[in-house]
Design a protein around this motif. Sequence first.
Motif, PDB file in Angstrom:
ATOM      1  N   ARG A 110       0.818  -1.210   0.000  1.00 45.18           N
ATOM      2  CA  ARG A 110       0.000   0.000   0.000  1.00 45.18           C
ATOM      3  C   ARG A 110       0.854   1.264   0.000  1.00 45.18           C
ATOM      4  O   ARG A 110       0.358   2.362   0.263  1.00 45.18           O
ATOM      5  CB  ARG A 110      -0.927   0.015   1.216  1.00 45.18           C
ATOM      6  CG  ARG A 110      -1.894  -1.161   1.246  1.00 45.18           C
ATOM      7  CD  ARG A 110      -2.931  -1.028   2.344  1.00 45.18           C
ATOM      8  NE  ARG A 110      -2.344  -0.722   3.642  1.00 45.18           N
ATOM      9  CZ  ARG A 110      -3.035  -0.708   4.786  1.00 45.18           C
ATOM     10  NH1 ARG A 110      -4.331  -0.987   4.752  1.00 45.18           N
ATOM     11  NH2 ARG A 110      -2.443  -0.430   5.920  1.00 45.18           N
ATOM     12  N   ALA A 111       2.150   1.134  -0.318  1.00 47.69           N
ATOM     13  CA  ALA A 111       3.059   2.283  -0.272  1.00 47.69           C
ATOM     14  C   ALA A 111       2.775   3.241  -1.422  1.00 47.69           C
ATOM     15  O   ALA A 111       2.525   2.834  -2.551  1.00 47.69           O
ATOM     16  CB  ALA A 111       4.503   1.812  -0.323  1.00 47.69           C
ATOM     17  N   VAL A 112       2.820   4.545  -1.114  1.00 48.52           N
ATOM     18  CA  VAL A 112       2.613   5.597  -2.109  1.00 48.52           C
ATOM     19  C   VAL A 112       3.757   6.601  -1.973  1.00 48.52           C
ATOM     20  O   VAL A 112       4.087   7.053  -0.862  1.00 48.52           O
ATOM     21  CB  VAL A 112       1.256   6.303  -1.902  1.00 48.52           C
ATOM     22  CG1 VAL A 112       1.141   7.511  -2.838  1.00 48.52           C
ATOM     23  CG2 VAL A 112       0.115   5.343  -2.148  1.00 48.52           C
ATOM     24  N   LEU A 113       4.387   6.949  -3.094  1.00 51.49           N
ATOM     25  CA  LEU A 113       5.461   7.949  -3.121  1.00 51.49           C
ATOM     26  C   LEU A 113       4.844   9.334  -3.279  1.00 51.49           C
ATOM     27  O   LEU A 113       4.033   9.559  -4.183  1.00 51.49           O
ATOM     28  CB  LEU A 113       6.418   7.649  -4.274  1.00 51.49           C
ATOM     29  CG  LEU A 113       7.462   8.726  -4.577  1.00 51.49           C
ATOM     30  CD1 LEU A 113       8.480   8.825  -3.441  1.00 51.49           C
ATOM     31  CD2 LEU A 113       8.170   8.418  -5.902  1.00 51.49           C
ATOM     32  N   ILE A 114       5.213  10.258  -2.401  1.00 49.57           N
ATOM     33  CA  ILE A 114       4.791  11.660  -2.540  1.00 49.57           C
ATOM     34  C   ILE A 114       5.966  12.403  -3.163  1.00 49.57           C
ATOM     35  O   ILE A 114       7.009  12.605  -2.530  1.00 49.57           O
ATOM     36  CB  ILE A 114       4.429  12.280  -1.178  1.00 49.57           C
ATOM     37  CG1 ILE A 114       3.384  11.421  -0.457  1.00 49.57           C
ATOM     38  CG2 ILE A 114       3.913  13.701  -1.372  1.00 49.57           C
ATOM     39  CD1 ILE A 114       2.085  11.269  -1.213  1.00 49.57           C
ATOM     40  N   ASN A 115       5.791  12.787  -4.452  1.00 51.89           N
ATOM     41  CA  ASN A 115       6.944  13.383  -5.130  1.00 51.89           C
ATOM     42  C   ASN A 115       7.077  14.873  -4.800  1.00 51.89           C
ATOM     43  O   ASN A 115       6.310  15.423  -3.996  1.00 51.89           O
ATOM     44  CB  ASN A 115       6.880  13.123  -6.633  1.00 51.89           C
ATOM     45  CG  ASN A 115       5.824  13.963  -7.339  1.00 51.89           C
ATOM     46  OD1 ASN A 115       5.135  14.778  -6.719  1.00 51.89           O
ATOM     47  ND2 ASN A 115       5.696  13.761  -8.630  1.00 51.89           N
ATOM     48  N   ARG A 116       8.045  15.478  -5.401  1.00 51.34           N
ATOM     49  CA  ARG A 116       8.389  16.873  -5.067  1.00 51.34           C
ATOM     50  C   ARG A 116       7.207  17.812  -5.286  1.00 51.34           C
ATOM     51  O   ARG A 116       7.043  18.802  -4.564  1.00 51.34           O
ATOM     52  CB  ARG A 116       9.581  17.300  -5.924  1.00 51.34           C
ATOM     53  CG  ARG A 116      10.132  18.679  -5.576  1.00 51.34           C
ATOM     54  CD  ARG A 116      11.366  18.959  -6.401  1.00 51.34           C
ATOM     55  NE  ARG A 116      12.055  20.173  -5.977  1.00 51.34           N
ATOM     56  CZ  ARG A 116      13.171  20.641  -6.500  1.00 51.34           C
ATOM     57  NH1 ARG A 116      13.750  19.932  -7.504  1.00 51.34           N
ATOM     58  NH2 ARG A 116      13.733  21.748  -6.054  1.00 51.34           N
ATOM     59  N   ASN A 117       6.336  17.482  -6.272  1.00 49.18           N
ATOM     60  CA  ASN A 117       5.186  18.324  -6.607  1.00 49.18           C
ATOM     61  C   ASN A 117       3.942  17.960  -5.799  1.00 49.18           C
ATOM     62  O   ASN A 117       2.850  18.472  -6.061  1.00 49.18           O
ATOM     63  CB  ASN A 117       4.871  18.222  -8.092  1.00 49.18           C
ATOM     64  CG  ASN A 117       6.042  18.671  -8.948  1.00 49.18           C
ATOM     65  OD1 ASN A 117       6.723  19.651  -8.608  1.00 49.18           O
ATOM     66  ND2 ASN A 117       6.288  17.964 -10.039  1.00 49.18           N
ATOM     67  N   GLY A 118       4.089  17.025  -4.853  1.00 48.92           N
ATOM     68  CA  GLY A 118       2.960  16.622  -4.026  1.00 48.92           C
ATOM     69  C   GLY A 118       2.090  15.547  -4.651  1.00 48.92           C
ATOM     70  O   GLY A 118       1.078  15.156  -4.070  1.00 48.92           O
ATOM     71  N   ARG A 119       2.460  15.057  -5.809  1.00 50.22           N
ATOM     72  CA  ARG A 119       1.674  14.013  -6.477  1.00 50.22           C
ATOM     73  C   ARG A 119       1.919  12.666  -5.795  1.00 50.22           C
ATOM     74  O   ARG A 119       3.055  12.313  -5.490  1.00 50.22           O
ATOM     75  CB  ARG A 119       2.075  13.936  -7.944  1.00 50.22           C
ATOM     76  CG  ARG A 119       1.356  12.848  -8.721  1.00 50.22           C
ATOM     77  CD  ARG A 119       1.909  12.756 -10.129  1.00 50.22           C
ATOM     78  NE  ARG A 119       1.469  11.538 -10.782  1.00 50.22           N
ATOM     79  CZ  ARG A 119       2.103  10.947 -11.778  1.00 50.22           C
ATOM     80  NH1 ARG A 119       3.232  11.481 -12.234  1.00 50.22           N
ATOM     81  NH2 ARG A 119       1.629   9.845 -12.316  1.00 50.22           N
ATOM     82  N   ALA A 120       0.820  11.920  -5.562  1.00 51.33           N
ATOM     83  CA  ALA A 120       0.912  10.595  -4.939  1.00 51.33           C
ATOM     84  C   ALA A 120       1.001   9.529  -6.031  1.00 51.33           C
ATOM     85  O   ALA A 120       0.137   9.451  -6.907  1.00 51.33           O
ATOM     86  CB  ALA A 120      -0.301  10.336  -4.049  1.00 51.33           C
ATOM     87  N   ILE A 121       2.047   8.717  -5.979  1.00 54.86           N
ATOM     88  CA  ILE A 121       2.278   7.692  -7.007  1.00 54.86           C
ATOM     89  C   ILE A 121       2.404   6.338  -6.319  1.00 54.86           C
ATOM     90  O   ILE A 121       3.344   6.125  -5.542  1.00 54.86           O
ATOM     91  CB  ILE A 121       3.555   7.989  -7.815  1.00 54.86           C
ATOM     92  CG1 ILE A 121       3.492   9.382  -8.446  1.00 54.86           C
ATOM     93  CG2 ILE A 121       3.765   6.907  -8.880  1.00 54.86           C
ATOM     94  CD1 ILE A 121       4.787   9.796  -9.121  1.00 54.86           C
ATOM     95  N   PRO A 122       1.478   5.388  -6.588  1.00 50.25           N
ATOM     96  CA  PRO A 122       1.640   4.035  -6.033  1.00 50.25           C
ATOM     97  C   PRO A 122       2.911   3.402  -6.589  1.00 50.25           C
ATOM     98  O   PRO A 122       3.173   3.461  -7.795  1.00 50.25           O
ATOM     99  CB  PRO A 122       0.388   3.291  -6.519  1.00 50.25           C
ATOM    100  CG  PRO A 122      -0.584   4.355  -6.899  1.00 50.25           C
ATOM    101  CD  PRO A 122       0.234   5.507  -7.379  1.00 50.25           C
ATOM    102  N   ILE A 123       3.711   2.810  -5.704  1.00 48.09           N
ATOM    103  CA  ILE A 123       4.969   2.219  -6.166  1.00 48.09           C
ATOM    104  C   ILE A 123       5.166   0.846  -5.537  1.00 48.09           C
ATOM    105  O   ILE A 123       4.585   0.518  -4.501  1.00 48.09           O
ATOM    106  CB  ILE A 123       6.183   3.120  -5.830  1.00 48.09           C
ATOM    107  CG1 ILE A 123       6.311   3.290  -4.308  1.00 48.09           C
ATOM    108  CG2 ILE A 123       6.107   4.428  -6.564  1.00 48.09           C
ATOM    109  CD1 ILE A 123       7.604   3.961  -3.885  1.00 48.09           C
TER     110      ILE A 123
END
Length: 650
Positions: A110-123
């Motif tokens: 269930r891990a989600v990456l929060i990138n520099r722009n605040g976008r949540a990306i399932p990884i």
Amino acid sequence: MPENTSGGSSRRKMTRRELSARYDELRRHSAHLRAALYSIGDAVIITNIDGRISLMNPTAERLTGWAEPEALESPIEQIFRIVDEETRAMLESPVARVLREDAVVRLSPRAVLINRNGRAIPIGDTSAPIRTESGDVTGVILIFQDQTSVRTTFHAVQQAREFAENIVATVREPLLVLSRNLRVVSANRAFYQMFHTTPADTLHQHIYEIGNRQWDIPELRRLLEEILPHNAHFDGYEVTHNFEHIGQRTMLLNARRVRHSDEFILLAIEDVTERVRAEQRLHMHLRRLRALRTIDQAIISALDMRAVLDILLDQVTSYLYVDAASILLLDPYAQTLTYAAERGVRSRANQRTTLYTGEGYAGRVVLDRRMLFIADLRESELEPSYAPVLQQEAFVTYCGVPLIAKGQVKGVLELFLRTRLDPDQDWFDFLETLAVQAAIAIDSVILFETMQRSNAQMILAYEATIRGWAHALDLRDRETEGHSQRVTDLTVRLARAAGLSDEQIAHIRRGALLHDIGKLGVPDSILRKPGQLTEEEWAVMHQHPDYAYTMLSPIEYLRPALDIPYSHHERWDGTGYPRGLKGEQIPLAARLFAVADVWDALQSDRPYRARWQREEALDYIRSQAGTHFDPDVVALFLKVIGEAPDDAAP
């Protein structure tokens, strides 16, 4: 001079040129490694032992939103921020876990990456320690992928499953979902209600074990274990069984194999007991008529026995390339074989030979009911009954095939060759096909000869069946008991007076006997109702001519008799039913019958009225000429009735 003149070994110092070459080689290896990491599709981040970033490939830059020059020497937690997809709680850095556990670790699904722009990306992620040749950990390599499409697909599948489960729950017919090993995964409310069971007694049970093993049905086993494994679906599989709480029922099963993450079986159950019982009653006699009609077809296609055998032998010798062939016919009563036809045999001795079952090669073929093939007669002991002919004809190979039709041996086909034959499977297959054709042809001729003698009995059987139907209809409606035969007799008299042919009269007689067969489709609650019928009940009653047409039209033998069952409620003025025919649109047979039918009804006692007086009934018939009845038929009827004395009048 040597640098060290003492004993022992010494390590030579590298020259500046050698150091430069080694440095260039290391740079090339480093460049190759970086190029490889930059070219792979997965995101890659490498950290040092302190968890600071030392390398980031373009895919990692795209997913994190950080450029490599900006991220270098930054703590991994600053660049690679991950949270729980549902709770949004921060998750521990996989780099920290690797350094702490000194092992390969994976992220939570269930891990989600929060990138520099605040976008949540399932990884999805795999992290592993980087070790030196001596095993020391010098850093961590982090490999991760964008799993947006994977998670989207997973959620779509979950939604689809919930949707399917809701459909199962709301279907009105009983429905089971079985696992690959035939255990109940799900059942809808209709199943529990119909079979008086509960989820606790059903779910996760093997289907044959639920309800005190009441579903351990041989037909169901055959469907699930033999038919369905070779077919993705199977519809209309009928099972009749005595169930524990609801008694004997006939179920129509539709089965589907559904492949998902695992394989499931959808089993839909429809209770067709009442429909099947009604059809069985109706079709019981219709099947007999069809069987008799099938025999008629065989009689029509029968040929002369001698001509049939000659054709068969011509085919055998031409297409199997044998030197000689013969056909022996079996007398089933005497159990003897007699030569009926030969081709290619020079000696006439066989024509005078009779063999008993079990005697000679042909007798053994009959007894064993299977082919006998001898590739080389010279290498086997000759049968005494065959020895003279085989030696005289110099036959080397022999083959005998039983001619079996309808499970009975009709004779034997024998093949002979004067040279050794070692045929392939195609030869044997074609021989078997010819043997089947020969058996059918011979059986057809035998049937033709036999049925010629019994044709009259068959016609009587037809007529007896029709009379039986008529009597059954009278018994069902006791108010009109005997009505069918009386009205048939009068209609035949009218047809003869009208000058119709014997063939036409025969069809009229059958149609008159079966005029009310369509009432088999009318419920007893309407047909035998003591009081007046409602409009809705009359609407059902008025359908019985259509029922009659549906029942009888598939039977070719009875199609010419359909005019009366289908049209006897039509009226001359066009106000009748079911088609509203008018005048001479109504078949003559139906016009004749209509008068006879009403006359018999008026001249018979009913629970709700007494029979009419003869003159009163005649006056009524006259009054209906031109409205209900054909005026010419009324005149003919009065003439026929007037010729009969009162005590003999119908």
